[in-house]
Write a protein that holds these residues in place. Structure first.
Motif, short mmCIF file in Angstrom:
data_model
loop_
_atom_site.label_atom_id
_atom_site.label_comp_id
_atom_site.label_asym_id
_atom_site.label_seq_id
_atom_site.Cartn_x
_atom_site.Cartn_y
_atom_site.Cartn_z
N ASN A 209 -34.44 22.56 15.46
CA ASN A 209 -33.04 22.72 15.67
C ASN A 209 -32.46 21.00 15.92
O ASN A 209 -31.44 20.41 16.78
CB ASN A 209 -32.76 22.48 16.98
CG ASN A 209 -32.91 24.48 17.34
OD1 ASN A 209 -33.14 25.32 16.50
ND2 ASN A 209 -32.71 24.55 18.13
N LEU A 210 -32.18 19.83 14.42
CA LEU A 210 -32.10 19.10 14.08
C LEU A 210 -30.76 19.32 14.11
O LEU A 210 -29.84 20.05 13.40
CB LEU A 210 -32.96 17.67 13.55
CG LEU A 210 -33.80 17.21 14.60
CD1 LEU A 210 -34.51 16.24 12.51
CD2 LEU A 210 -34.13 16.69 15.59
N PHE A 211 -29.43 18.32 14.02
CA PHE A 211 -28.36 17.87 13.61
C PHE A 211 -28.92 17.51 12.47
O PHE A 211 -28.19 16.59 11.89
CB PHE A 211 -27.21 17.19 13.84
CG PHE A 211 -27.57 16.99 15.94
CD1 PHE A 211 -27.59 18.34 17.06
CD2 PHE A 211 -27.85 16.68 17.32
CE1 PHE A 211 -28.28 19.63 17.59
CE2 PHE A 211 -28.22 16.74 18.35
CZ PHE A 211 -28.09 17.80 18.92
N PRO A 212 -28.03 18.77 11.23
CA PRO A 212 -28.28 18.09 10.23
C PRO A 212 -27.03 17.17 8.86
O PRO A 212 -27.41 16.35 8.09
CB PRO A 212 -27.82 19.89 9.24
CG PRO A 212 -27.66 20.55 10.02
CD PRO A 212 -28.00 19.75 11.48
N HIS A 213 -26.88 16.69 10.41
CA HIS A 213 -24.69 15.92 9.82
C HIS A 213 -25.01 14.75 10.19
O HIS A 213 -24.22 14.12 9.69
CB HIS A 213 -23.91 16.58 10.17
CG HIS A 213 -23.61 17.01 11.17
ND1 HIS A 213 -23.61 18.14 12.19
CD2 HIS A 213 -22.62 16.73 12.52
CE1 HIS A 213 -24.41 17.83 13.79
NE2 HIS A 213 -23.17 17.47 13.84
N LEU A 214 -25.91 15.20 11.08
CA LEU A 214 -26.30 13.02 11.58
C LEU A 214 -27.41 12.61 11.13
O LEU A 214 -28.20 13.54 10.52
CB LEU A 214 -26.05 13.33 13.03
CG LEU A 214 -24.96 13.68 13.70
CD1 LEU A 214 -25.33 14.09 15.12
CD2 LEU A 214 -23.59 13.32 13.37
N TYR B 151 -31.71 11.69 6.98
CA TYR B 151 -31.02 13.15 7.14
C TYR B 151 -31.93 13.86 7.20
O TYR B 151 -33.32 13.82 6.78
CB TYR B 151 -30.17 13.76 6.16
CG TYR B 151 -28.44 12.67 6.40
CD1 TYR B 151 -27.91 12.84 6.97
CD2 TYR B 151 -28.65 11.74 5.20
CE1 TYR B 151 -26.16 11.79 7.68
CE2 TYR B 151 -27.11 10.70 5.75
CZ TYR B 151 -25.89 11.48 6.80
OH TYR B 151 -24.96 10.71 6.73
N ALA C 242 -32.28 16.50 6.69
CA ALA C 242 -33.14 17.68 5.22
C ALA C 242 -34.08 16.64 4.49
O ALA C 242 -35.02 17.25 3.37
CB ALA C 242 -32.18 17.86 4.77
N GLN C 243 -34.47 15.60 5.12
CA GLN C 243 -35.17 14.40 3.90
C GLN C 243 -36.29 15.16 4.21
O GLN C 243 -37.32 14.11 3.90
CB GLN C 243 -34.57 13.85 3.51
CG GLN C 243 -32.93 12.95 2.21
CD GLN C 243 -32.44 11.68 2.92
OE1 GLN C 243 -32.77 11.18 4.07
NE2 GLN C 243 -31.14 11.40 2.27
#
Lengths: 240, 240
Positions: free
Chosen positions: A87-92, A133, A135-136
């Motif tokens: 649950n990391l914040f993907p937009h940050l 980010y 996703a990386q």
């Protein structure tokens, strides 16, 4: 540090937690194991009120937290939580993930939080990921960042909800060894997991849950060597 | 035989030329079309704006009503509004609005804007609610577990992610509205369709209606293209 008394949780007709009583002291590392559907995660999520108990009391640092008058947001600042799916914040960015809460809650200035984030990232060997980010990152990296994000709040207690269950096998080790480090530093931890090795080596106490009850608890040596309840014997025979 | 065809095509062509001249150039009728076009675009634009405000408001009420029981009556009113608006024809709503509620208002342009805005709000509310619901539940739990309030979690974590789901659908709503405003003529509003009808009445010829249809088509195709590009941009930022 945290005391649970007569905790009940029902989802409609589904009686998930039945009259749970438990006290966890400062510095303890409590590992909760049990078959799926036994209510382990629900129990953990009740501790920081992500699930509202149907009845019973939860006390944390001398405060009844499932009281309407209690400011739960304040209490949660002292209870870190790590989730199965990170649950990391993907937009940050990673750094923003870590600093968002301390800065928004005015616990730290932006500079202090950034500094803290960098030092925590250095600790887990990922300082170069600060501007990346989520996703990386690999699963193991994500989960370690998620732990760091919780640590940035300087919590008194850390809750882990199956932190390695969503990881590829080769990434489980890095997360567990970071958790072991935390345990050695004296963090109070409650961990729901299927990693029996971790329970054996790190726990000060292991709880066995089945059908919404704590059927047995003991220090790990005794828990694994001399299980008393036949449900636990069955369970251990299957997972070990 | 060939000469006959040639002559037929020639007559048709001069007829077309004559109809176009009558529909657009004669007595500066193109000004009527342009003014109608302007009104059509303005109604759609303002209505989308009003709709977005109403929609955001309703979506927020619904979101926070889950935790704050005091909001339940308001949520109930919102539900009635959404059901009623979505369950009745926009034309009936507009006529009721202009002849009953705003019967004393002479200029029907603002009435049309308000009417389409109220209508659109019900649809936008659903768009926004769905956009928020599509954000993984774990995101909210992660935010709350760090001690952030529900509002703060919404602002810093949920909304920035939900916007990506919402904006394309909102653009679509604008396109729908652009076409739907063609019934504004019923309120004696001079929109694109009304302009074409007036010209048709004066020229005894339907050319102006085809021109209006063509203008709608070009606008819709153009907007759809822009939306596609926009969506692709948004999608790209997802896997950074």
């Amino acid at each position: 540090m945290i005391t649970v008394s007569h905790l009940e949780k029902k989802f409609g007709n589904n009686h998930v937690l039945k009259d749970l009583n438990e006290t966890i002291e400062k510095g303890e590392k409590v590992v909760i194991v049990g078959p799926s559907g036994s209510g382990k995660s629900t129990f953990l999520r009740c501790l920081n009120l992500l699930e509202q108990p149907t009845s019973g009391e939860i006390w944390f640092e001398g405060q009844k937290i499932n009281d309407p008058k209690c400011d739960i947001n304040r209490v949660r600042q002292k209870m870190g939580m790590v989730f199965q799916h990170f649950n990391l914040f993907p937009h940050l960015t990673i750094q923003e993930n870590i600093t968002l809460a301390p800065v928004q809650l005015k616990l730290m200035s932006k500079e202090e939080a950034d500094e803290k984030a960098i030092s925590l990232l250095k600790r887990i060997g990922l300082p170069e990921k600060a501007q990346a980010y989520p996703a990386q990152l690999s699963g193991g990296q994500k989960q370690r960042i998620a732990i760091v994000r919780a640590l940035a709040m300087n919590p008194d207690l850390m809750l882990f909800d199956e932190p390695t269950s969503a990881l590829d096998p080769e990434m489980v080790g890095e997360v567990l060894s970071f958790m072991r480090e935390l345990a050695e530093d004296g963090m109070t931890m409650v961990v729901v997991t299927h990693e029996m090795g971790f329970a054996r080596e790190v726990a000060t106490r292991v709880l066995f849950m089945a059908e919404g009850q704590i059927l047995e608890q003991a220090p790990p040596e005794e828990f694994f060597a001399h299980p008393k309840h036949n449900r636990l014997q069955d369970f251990l025979a299957r997972v070990l | 035989m060939l000469a006959g065809l040639q002559e037929y095509l020639y007559t048709q062509f001069t007829n077309l030329q004559e109809s176009l001249y009558q529909a657009l150039i004669y007595k500066d009728r193109y000004l009527l079309i342009l003014q109608g076009l302007e009104n059509t675009i303005l109604i759609a634009l303002f209505a989308t704006l009003i709709g977005t405000c109403i929609g955001v408001f309703i979506a927020m009420v619904k979101y926070f009503a889950k935790e704050k029981k005091a909001l339940r009556p308001l949520e109930w009113i919102c539900n009635i509004y959404v059901t009623t608006i979505r369950g009745t024809p926009v034309l009936v709503q507009l006529i009721i609005l202009s002849t009953v509620i705003f019967a004393s208002v002479r200029n029907n342009f603002p009435v049309a804007v308000v009417g389409f805005g109220i209508n659109s709000g019900a649809y936008v509310a659903e768009i926004i609610r769905a956009g928020i619901a599509a954000v993984d539940r774990g995101q909210e739990e992660a935010g709350r577990s760090l001690g952030l309030s529900k509002l703060s979690t919404m602002r810093h974590i949920i909304m920035p992610q939900a916007v990506k789901n919402i904006l394309p659908a909102l653009g679509n709503e604008f396109i729908v509205l652009l076409k739907e405003t063609s019934v504004a003529g019923y309120l004696a509003v001079h929109d694109l369709t009304k302009a074409a009808e007036i010209i048709k009445g004066n020229t005894y010829n339907a050319t102006a209606l085809f021109i209006a249809a063509l203008i709608y088509l070009i606008m819709v195709i153009g907007m759809t293209k822009v939306l596609r590009i926009f969506e692709r941009r948004l999608a790209k930022s997802d896997n950074r």
